[in-house]
Design a protein around this motif. Structure first.
Motif, PDB file in Angstrom:
ATOM      1  N   UNK A  84      21.762  97.266  93.962  1.00 36.66           N
ATOM      2  CA  UNK A  84      21.843  98.676  94.312  1.00 36.66           C
ATOM      3  C   UNK A  84      20.607  99.128  95.073  1.00 36.66           C
ATOM      4  N   UNK A  85      20.821 100.036  96.027  1.00 35.53           N
ATOM      5  CA  UNK A  85      19.745 100.691  96.752  1.00 35.53           C
ATOM      6  C   UNK A  85      19.883 102.178  96.499  1.00 35.53           C
ATOM      7  N   UNK A  86      18.785 102.850  96.172  1.00 33.55           N
ATOM      8  CA  UNK A  86      18.811 104.288  95.924  1.00 33.55           C
ATOM      9  C   UNK A  86      18.142 105.012  97.090  1.00 33.55           C
ATOM     10  N   UNK A  87      18.941 105.604  97.992  1.00 36.56           N
ATOM     11  CA  UNK A  87      18.400 106.269  99.174  1.00 36.56           C
ATOM     12  C   UNK A  87      17.710 107.590  98.839  1.00 36.56           C
ATOM     13  N   UNK A  88      16.905 108.057  99.789  1.00 37.68           N
ATOM     14  CA  UNK A  88      16.337 109.394  99.687  1.00 37.68           C
ATOM     15  C   UNK A  88      14.928 109.455  99.148  1.00 37.68           C
ATOM     16  N   UNK A  89      14.222 108.330  99.120  1.00 35.36           N
ATOM     17  CA  UNK A  89      12.872 108.325  98.575  1.00 35.36           C
ATOM     18  C   UNK A  89      11.877 107.832  99.613  1.00 35.36           C
ATOM     19  N   UNK A  90      10.599 107.943  99.259  1.00 36.36           N
ATOM     20  CA  UNK A  90       9.522 107.392 100.072  1.00 36.36           C
ATOM     21  C   UNK A  90       8.331 107.115  99.157  1.00 36.36           C
ATOM     22  N   UNK A  91       7.221 106.680  99.716  1.00 33.80           N
ATOM     23  CA  UNK A  91       6.083 106.301  98.872  1.00 33.80           C
ATOM     24  C   UNK A  91       5.439 107.491  98.174  1.00 33.80           C
ATOM     25  N   UNK A  92       5.804 108.710  98.566  1.00 38.48           N
ATOM     26  CA  UNK A  92       5.297 109.893  97.858  1.00 38.48           C
ATOM     27  C   UNK A  92       6.142 110.235  96.631  1.00 38.48           C
ATOM     28  N   UNK A  93       7.280 109.585  96.480  1.00 43.17           N
ATOM     29  CA  UNK A  93       8.130 109.820  95.310  1.00 43.17           C
ATOM     30  C   UNK A  93       7.424 109.288  94.061  1.00 43.17           C
ATOM     31  N   UNK A  94       7.911 109.664  92.919  1.00 43.24           N
ATOM     32  CA  UNK A  94       7.319 109.217  91.654  1.00 43.24           C
ATOM     33  C   UNK A  94       7.300 107.688  91.616  1.00 43.24           C
ATOM     34  N   UNK A  95       6.137 107.063  91.375  1.00 39.99           N
ATOM     35  CA  UNK A  95       6.009 105.603  91.521  1.00 39.99           C
ATOM     36  C   UNK A  95       6.887 104.758  90.599  1.00 39.99           C
ATOM     37  N   UNK A  96       7.361 105.311  89.495  1.00 39.15           N
ATOM     38  CA  UNK A  96       8.186 104.527  88.576  1.00 39.15           C
ATOM     39  C   UNK A  96       9.672 104.569  88.913  1.00 39.15           C
ATOM     40  N   UNK A  97      10.074 105.385  89.885  1.00 41.30           N
ATOM     41  CA  UNK A  97      11.483 105.459  90.229  1.00 41.30           C
ATOM     42  C   UNK A  97      11.939 104.159  90.864  1.00 41.30           C
ATOM     43  N   UNK A  98      13.129 103.697  90.519  1.00 40.34           N
ATOM     44  CA  UNK A  98      13.660 102.463  91.138  1.00 40.34           C
ATOM     45  C   UNK A  98      14.205 102.754  92.528  1.00 40.34           C
ATOM     46  N   UNK A  99      14.014 101.809  93.449  1.00 40.22           N
ATOM     47  CA  UNK A  99      14.579 101.963  94.789  1.00 40.22           C
ATOM     48  C   UNK A  99      15.590 100.851  95.088  1.00 40.22           C
ATOM     49  N   UNK A 100      15.369  99.648  94.549  1.00 41.90           N
ATOM     50  CA  UNK A 100      16.336  98.550  94.646  1.00 41.90           C
ATOM     51  C   UNK A 100      16.486  97.961  93.249  1.00 41.90           C
ATOM     52  N   UNK A 101      17.735  97.732  92.829  1.00 35.61           N
ATOM     53  CA  UNK A 101      18.020  97.230  91.479  1.00 35.61           C
ATOM     54  C   UNK A 101      18.900  95.986  91.583  1.00 35.61           C
ATOM     55  N   UNK A 102      18.563  94.956  90.807  1.00 35.22           N
ATOM     56  CA  UNK A 102      19.311  93.698  90.806  1.00 35.22           C
ATOM     57  C   UNK A 102      20.517  93.775  89.868  1.00 35.22           C
ATOM     58  N   UNK A 103      21.447  92.829  90.014  1.00 39.20           N
ATOM     59  CA  UNK A 103      22.502  92.698  89.003  1.00 39.20           C
ATOM     60  C   UNK A 103      21.908  92.105  87.724  1.00 39.20           C
ATOM     61  N   UNK A 104      22.675  92.138  86.665  1.00 41.65           N
ATOM     62  CA  UNK A 104      22.195  91.589  85.388  1.00 41.65           C
ATOM     63  C   UNK A 104      22.332  90.073  85.366  1.00 41.65           C
ATOM     64  N   UNK A 105      21.294  89.416  84.915  1.00 40.52           N
ATOM     65  CA  UNK A 105      21.293  87.970  84.660  1.00 40.52           C
ATOM     66  C   UNK A 105      20.731  87.803  83.253  1.00 40.52           C
ATOM     67  N   UNK A 106      21.478  87.169  82.399  1.00 43.16           N
ATOM     68  CA  UNK A 106      21.003  86.996  81.034  1.00 43.16           C
ATOM     69  C   UNK A 106      20.733  88.327  80.346  1.00 43.16           C
ATOM     70  N   UNK A 107      21.506  89.350  80.717  1.00 46.81           N
ATOM     71  CA  UNK A 107      21.352  90.664  80.099  1.00 46.81           C
ATOM     72  C   UNK A 107      20.189  91.476  80.652  1.00 46.81           C
ATOM     73  N   UNK A 108      19.491  90.967  81.666  1.00 48.26           N
ATOM     74  CA  UNK A 108      18.342  91.695  82.222  1.00 48.26           C
ATOM     75  C   UNK A 108      18.599  92.061  83.676  1.00 48.26           C
ATOM     76  N   UNK A 109      18.233  93.303  84.031  1.00 52.94           N
ATOM     77  CA  UNK A 109      18.224  93.754  85.418  1.00 52.94           C
ATOM     78  C   UNK A 109      16.780  94.069  85.762  1.00 52.94           C
ATOM     79  N   UNK A 110      16.454  93.974  87.051  1.00 50.05           N
ATOM     80  CA  UNK A 110      15.107  94.270  87.505  1.00 50.05           C
ATOM     81  C   UNK A 110      15.173  95.318  88.607  1.00 50.05           C
TER      82      UNK A 110
END
Length: 143
Positions: A84-110
């Motif tokens: 997943x890609x979350x549009x609408x952000x930049x480096x001034x956005x809150x630093x902990x917000x996700x911008x790219x998310x992986x699928x789950x492998x072994x129950x974990x997403x990154x």
């Protein structure tokens, strides 16, 4: 040779780290990461005829020319499932917000975070983002 779960997780993290440079270069030119709001600006700057909004928002990388082989850095290869890609952000956005998310492998997403950090991702985080952040876009498979 088949990759085990840990190897797939490491490959996903490497792919996320590759996206940092693409996002930075794009933001340097347009002030934000690719989003529907930037489509007209990207079209005017590049003259592209590619679709640049909605599910095609990541075509903005290709239109801008930062892809030249590096577009594949954020194109899913390591795991099946939706990146997943979350549009609408930049480096001034809150630093902990996700911008790219992986699928789950072994129950974990990154997730690649705005601040450039990669860490585990909980699906509930999508519900905690502010309203101005667009709905996630599924990153297409390698063409």
């Amino acid at each position: 040779m088949r990759m085990n779960e840990r190897e797939k997780q490491l490959e996903m993290v490497r792919e996320l780290m590759g996206a940092v440079l693409l996002l930075f270069e794009f933001e340097e030119e347009f002030g934000n990461y690719p989003s529907d709001d930037l489509a007209d600006q990207v079209r005017k700057a590049t003259g592209t005829s590619l679709p640049l909004t909605g599910d095609h928002v990541l075509n903005q990388f290709e239109a801008f020319g930062v892809s030249d082989g590096r577009f594949e850095m954020i194109t899913p290869k390591a795991a099946k499932g939706e990146w997943l890609y979350l549009p609408g952000m930049n480096t001034d956005s809150y630093p902990d917000w996700p911008v790219v998310v992986t699928p789950a492998i072994g129950g974990k997403r990154f997730a690649l975070r705005i601040g450039g950090m990669v860490s585990e991702f909980a699906a509930s985080e999508l519900d905690e983002l502010p309203a101005h952040i667009s709905d996630p876009v599924v990153i297409p498979k390698v063409r």
